[in-house]
Design a protein around this motif. Structure first.
Motif, PDB file in Angstrom:
ATOM      1  N   ILE A 486       0.610  -1.758  -0.104  1.00  0.00           N
ATOM      2  CA  ILE A 486       0.027  -0.040  -0.110  1.00  0.00           C
ATOM      3  C   ILE A 486       0.831   1.814   0.037  1.00  0.00           C
ATOM      4  CG2 ILE A 486      -1.731  -1.358   1.129  1.00  0.00           C
ATOM      5  CD1 ILE A 486      -1.125  -0.015   3.332  1.00  0.00           C
ATOM      6  N   LEU A 487       2.017   1.131   0.004  1.00  0.00           N
ATOM      7  CA  LEU A 487       2.970   2.841  -0.040  1.00  0.00           C
ATOM      8  C   LEU A 487       3.259   3.320  -1.065  1.00  0.00           C
ATOM      9  CD1 LEU A 487       5.250   3.511   1.307  1.00  0.00           C
ATOM     10  CD2 LEU A 487       6.914   2.159   0.295  1.00  0.00           C
ATOM     11  N   ALA A 488       2.377   2.461  -2.181  1.00  0.00           N
ATOM     12  CA  ALA A 488       2.140   3.499  -3.890  1.00  0.00           C
ATOM     13  C   ALA A 488       1.088   4.426  -2.792  1.00  0.00           C
ATOM     14  CB  ALA A 488       2.548   3.047  -4.856  1.00  0.00           C
ATOM     15  N   THR A 489      -0.005   3.579  -2.658  1.00  0.00           N
ATOM     16  CA  THR A 489      -1.577   4.503  -2.307  1.00  0.00           C
ATOM     17  C   THR A 489      -1.661   5.248  -1.058  1.00  0.00           C
ATOM     18  OG1 THR A 489      -2.412   1.866  -2.820  1.00  0.00           O
ATOM     19  CG2 THR A 489      -3.594   3.534  -1.907  1.00  0.00           C
ATOM     20  N   TYR A 490      -0.102   5.054  -0.936  1.00  0.00           N
ATOM     21  CA  TYR A 490      -0.443   6.057   0.726  1.00  0.00           C
ATOM     22  C   TYR A 490       0.742   7.284  -0.161  1.00  0.00           C
ATOM     23  CZ  TYR A 490       2.572   8.541   4.393  1.00  0.00           C
ATOM     24  OH  TYR A 490       2.966   9.465   5.172  1.00  0.00           O
ATOM     25  N   GLY A 491       1.481   6.850  -0.432  1.00  0.00           N
ATOM     26  CA  GLY A 491       2.546   8.329  -1.096  1.00  0.00           C
ATOM     27  C   GLY A 491       1.130   9.201  -1.766  1.00  0.00           C
ATOM     28  N   ARG A 492      -0.182   8.571  -3.204  1.00  0.00           N
ATOM     29  CA  ARG A 492      -0.739  10.213  -3.550  1.00  0.00           C
ATOM     30  C   ARG A 492      -2.131  10.123  -2.398  1.00  0.00           C
ATOM     31  NH1 ARG A 492      -0.902   4.176  -7.174  1.00  0.00           N
ATOM     32  NH2 ARG A 492       0.301   4.405  -8.728  1.00  0.00           N
ATOM     33  N   PHE A 493      -2.124   9.318  -1.256  1.00  0.00           N
ATOM     34  CA  PHE A 493      -3.330   9.626  -0.993  1.00  0.00           C
ATOM     35  C   PHE A 493      -2.563  11.024  -0.434  1.00  0.00           C
ATOM     36  CE2 PHE A 493      -5.113  10.658   3.569  1.00  0.00           C
ATOM     37  CZ  PHE A 493      -6.847  10.681   3.477  1.00  0.00           C
ATOM     38  N   SER A 494      -1.239  11.156   0.464  1.00  0.00           N
ATOM     39  CA  SER A 494      -0.218  12.268   1.504  1.00  0.00           C
ATOM     40  C   SER A 494      -0.350  13.424   0.317  1.00  0.00           C
ATOM     41  CB  SER A 494       1.061  11.517   1.843  1.00  0.00           C
ATOM     42  OG  SER A 494       0.903  10.630   2.348  1.00  0.00           O
ATOM     43  N   LYS A 495       0.092  13.583  -0.854  1.00  0.00           N
ATOM     44  CA  LYS A 495      -0.808  13.939  -1.859  1.00  0.00           C
ATOM     45  C   LYS A 495      -1.310  14.763  -1.468  1.00  0.00           C
ATOM     46  CE  LYS A 495       3.733  13.105  -4.046  1.00  0.00           C
ATOM     47  NZ  LYS A 495       4.026  12.525  -5.600  1.00  0.00           N
ATOM     48  N   TYR A 496      -2.955  13.961  -2.386  1.00  0.00           N
ATOM     49  CA  TYR A 496      -4.002  14.662  -2.335  1.00  0.00           C
ATOM     50  C   TYR A 496      -4.122  14.941  -0.414  1.00  0.00           C
ATOM     51  CZ  TYR A 496      -9.065  13.839  -2.121  1.00  0.00           C
ATOM     52  OH  TYR A 496     -10.401  14.740  -2.138  1.00  0.00           O
ATOM     53  N   GLN A 498      -2.916  16.271   1.053  1.00  0.00           N
ATOM     54  CA  GLN A 498      -2.265  17.737   1.786  1.00  0.00           C
ATOM     55  C   GLN A 498      -2.398  18.795   0.648  1.00  0.00           C
ATOM     56  OE1 GLN A 498       1.915  17.059   0.899  1.00  0.00           O
ATOM     57  NE2 GLN A 498       2.079  15.876   3.216  1.00  0.00           N
ATOM     58  N   THR A 499      -2.754  18.629  -0.231  1.00  0.00           N
ATOM     59  CA  THR A 499      -2.701  19.568  -1.817  1.00  0.00           C
ATOM     60  C   THR A 499      -4.709  19.729  -1.127  1.00  0.00           C
ATOM     61  OG1 THR A 499      -1.550  18.301  -3.379  1.00  0.00           O
ATOM     62  CG2 THR A 499      -4.206  20.496  -3.822  1.00  0.00           C
ATOM     63  N   LYS A 500      -5.431  19.075  -0.868  1.00  0.00           N
ATOM     64  CA  LYS A 500      -6.913  19.583  -0.262  1.00  0.00           C
ATOM     65  C   LYS A 500      -7.616  20.247   1.140  1.00  0.00           C
ATOM     66  CE  LYS A 500     -11.815  17.340   0.197  1.00  0.00           C
ATOM     67  NZ  LYS A 500     -11.799  17.827  -0.848  1.00  0.00           N
ATOM     68  N   HIS A 513      -4.261  11.819  12.943  1.00  0.00           N
ATOM     69  CA  HIS A 513      -6.033  12.045  12.528  1.00  0.00           C
ATOM     70  C   HIS A 513      -6.504  13.806  12.255  1.00  0.00           C
ATOM     71  CE1 HIS A 513      -6.764   8.084  14.170  1.00  0.00           C
ATOM     72  NE2 HIS A 513      -5.832   8.415  14.463  1.00  0.00           N
ATOM     73  N   ALA A 514      -6.589  14.270  11.516  1.00  0.00           N
ATOM     74  CA  ALA A 514      -6.308  15.451  10.809  1.00  0.00           C
ATOM     75  C   ALA A 514      -7.787  16.217  11.041  1.00  0.00           C
ATOM     76  CB  ALA A 514      -6.719  16.033   8.960  1.00  0.00           C
ATOM     77  N   HIS A 515      -8.237  16.792  11.708  1.00  0.00           N
ATOM     78  CA  HIS A 515      -9.391  17.117  13.032  1.00  0.00           C
ATOM     79  C   HIS A 515     -10.349  18.687  11.198  1.00  0.00           C
ATOM     80  CE1 HIS A 515     -12.433  19.310  15.403  1.00  0.00           C
ATOM     81  NE2 HIS A 515     -11.710  20.541  15.059  1.00  0.00           N
TER      82      HIS A 515
END
Length: 610
Positions: A486-496, A498-500, A513-515
């Motif tokens: 899941i490392l690749a998926t994690y990387g994509r989600f982190s970027k998504y 941080q952008t959002k 946990h983002a509040h």
């Protein structure tokens, strides 16, 4: 002329009559007389004489009668009555008092008839009513003869009647109590009270009702109040007799207070006995106690005694208070809790958790809403409701994270019940947990929709972003190694992510946990500004300052005030909007200092992947 009542002798009367006749008549004819009484008298052969004297007598009588009327008015017409009243006065003086003075014959005869009726015999009630009315009629108010007076009735009939009533029921009660049960005694007292009240309507004066009822209540209830029998009625569920005893004792002052105390003690013992019996059936003791069995046992005691209050005691506030006090005692302190103050809240929260899980049969077979209402019945008696909240929040978080809630509708219903009982602040965290789950689902759906063209996105991926301040979770201290799958998926989600959500760090391996706040900063600042300026004011009312400073909030209240006074002077008016850039710069510098020192100062938000 003023002593007419003494009368005159016959000879004196004839002498006066002859003199008057001779004065007024004459054998001579006076044809020229113009003021004779009438022309018709000439036909009789005698002419009316002395017209002057006649007219003077008329004037004298008119003046004399006027003087008598004025004198009667000045003296209040004492001794002067209308004909009917005069007849009653003469009847009272010459017959009634004469008969009554000889062993109270008339009143005695009436009392004997009433006693015959009490013994079950048939009497002429109309006759009794007529005689009683005659007693009332003989009353005379000397100051106003048109005003009724009950002096004769009270002196000659009412007083001996009340004395005879008290003596009769004292003798009857002693004999009846010696050979009858408690239930029969209650029924007998109830019947006798009703009979005596009815007797007032049948033949007594209405003013006698209050004294008669008071006398009967004293003899039939107060003198024979059997407080000990109340316990046996409770033990054997004699609802009708309990209702009858309540109705009787409620008639006398402070008559119910001993019952309330005994009822409270009875309910308390019943609750303690129910828990002790339940523990006796459990081989491993309180540690393995089934939450459902525990809650059901307590609810059964409450249900049974609540029905007694409603049915037998007519929902009287004093008995409701006794029930609540007893329930609060055995719910929080019993054989299962021992000296612990957290056992009952924990068991109740565990029972609620069982009800709200998918595998709960009640969710399919019975009324789950009704079961939740019954949980709230016991929740009302829990003394440390914060402990319940802690256990309930932990159980709720597990149900939400693992997706095992029976229904979002029932979860929301339970939170609504808790909010109604304890207020918004009590359920704020629970409500925000639901908000986080909803936002997390939306975030996962949006991410998957954006990444659907990637070939390696065929794994089942979901993310939960949970606010640290609301969820009863803590991040693990050990480092978390992301699996290669899941490392690749994690990387994509982190970027998504941080952008959002720019400005929010999403650092792993420490789970964060983002509040999500449901309020924009612009809408929060005005309220926060008011709170800040209020906290900077001198503390004039200590109790108001500590309004939200009980247990969970005292430390927060003190820390916030200390934080504010470190930055501004006491009493200063601050514009938070103007101060925010400086506050943020200072916080940023502090975080950088901590980072340089190898410390993690960003603990505002933490995420957890699942």
């Amino acid at each position: 002329m003023t002593k007419l009542q003494t009368g005159v002798s016959y000879s004196k009367y004839m002498s006066l009559y002859t003199a008057a006749y001779n004065c007024y008549t004459s054998s001579r004819v006076h044809s020229t007389t113009t003021d004779s009484v009438g022309q018709g008298s000439r036909a009789a052969g005698a002419n009316l004489m002395g017209s002057d004297l006649y007219n003077n007598l008329i004037r004298y009588f008119i003046a004399h009668l006027k003087l008598l009327k004025d004198r009667e008015r000045d003296e209040g017409r004492k001794g002067v009555y209308p004909v009917y009243t005069l007849a009653l006065v003469q009847w009272k003086s010459n017959f009634f008092l004469h008969v009554q003075s000889k062993h109270t014959k008339l009143a005695g005869a009436i009392l004997r008839l009433i006693e015959h009726q009490r013994n079950g015999e048939t009497i002429d009630q109309g006759l009794v009513k007529t005689v009683v009315d005659s007693f009332v009629s003989l009353g005379l108010d000397e100051s106003d003869i048109n005003k009724a007076s009950l002096d004769v009735y009270r002196e000659h009939l009412e007083t001996p009647f009340l004395d005879a009533t008290e003596k009769y029921y004292e003798q009857e009660s002693e004999a009846f109590l010696a050979e009858s049960s408690v239930s029969d005694n209650l029924k007998k007292a109830e019947e006798r009270l009703k009979e005596e009240e009815d007797s007032v309507d049948r033949y007594l004066n209405a003013d006698t009702r209050k004294q008669l009822v008071s006398k009967c209540e004293h003899v039939l209830i107060r003198q024979h109040s059997d407080w000990e029998s109340f316990q046996s009625l409770l033990d054997f569920d004699k609802d009708e007799d309990l209702q009858r005893m309540y109705a009787l004792l409620s008639r006398i002052p402070e008559g119910l207070e001993p019952l309330r105390k005994k009822f409270e003690e009875h309910v308390k013992k019943s609750g303690l006995a129910a828990v002790a019996k339940l523990l006796g059936e459990e081989s491993e003791g309180a540690d393995s106690l089934d939450p459902k069995a525990y809650v059901d046992a307590l609810l059964e005691v409450h249900r049974k005694n609540s029905e007694t209050v409603t049915w037998s005691f007519r929902g009287e506030a004093g008995f409701v208070a006794s029930l609540d006090k007893a329930c609060r005692e055995f719910v929080n302190r019993n054989a299962a809790t021992g000296s612990s103050t957290t056992k009952s809240p924990e068991l109740l929260a565990n029972n609620a958790d069982m009800l709200l899980r998918k595998n709960n049969k009640m969710a399919e077979e019975e009324d789950l809403e009704g079961a939740l209402n019954r949980v709230m019945v016991l929740f009302k008696y829990i003394e440390d409701k914060d402990v319940f909240q802690t256990f309930y929040a932990t159980k709720l978080s597990k149900r939400l994270i693992h997706g095992v809630s029976a229904s979002d509708e029932f979860e929301a219903s339970m939170i609504s019940k808790l909010k109604e009982a304890c207020g918004f602040e009590y359920t704020n965290k629970l409500q925000r947990m639901f908000t986080d789950m909803s936002l997390s689902k939306d975030l996962t759906d949006q991410f998957q929709e954006r990444m659907q063209n990637h070939e390696d996105m065929d794994i089942n991926f979901s993310i939960m972003v949970l606010g640290t301040n609301f969820w009863p979770l803590s991040a693990p201290n050990n480092d978390f190694i992301i699996p290669p799958e899941i490392l690749a998926t994690y990387g994509r989600f982190s970027k998504y992510y941080q952008t959002k959500h720019s400005g929010r760090k999403n650092r792993l391996p420490t789970p964060n946990h983002a509040h999500y706040s449901s309020y924009a900063e612009s809408s929060i600042i005005p309220t926060a500004n008011l709170m800040l300026n209020y906290i900077l004011k001198p503390v004039r009312h200590e109790s108001f300052y500590k309004k939200y400073a009980g247990k969970r909030f005292m430390k927060v209240s003190i820390l916030v005030r200390e934080w504010a006074l470190e930055r501004w002077e006491e009493g200063e008016q601050v514009s938070l909007l103007d101060e925010l850039p400086a506050i943020r710069a200072k916080n940023r510098a502090e975080r950088e200092r901590l980072a340089a020192a190898g410390m993690d100062g960003d603990e505002d938000f933490k995420d957890e992947n699942s």
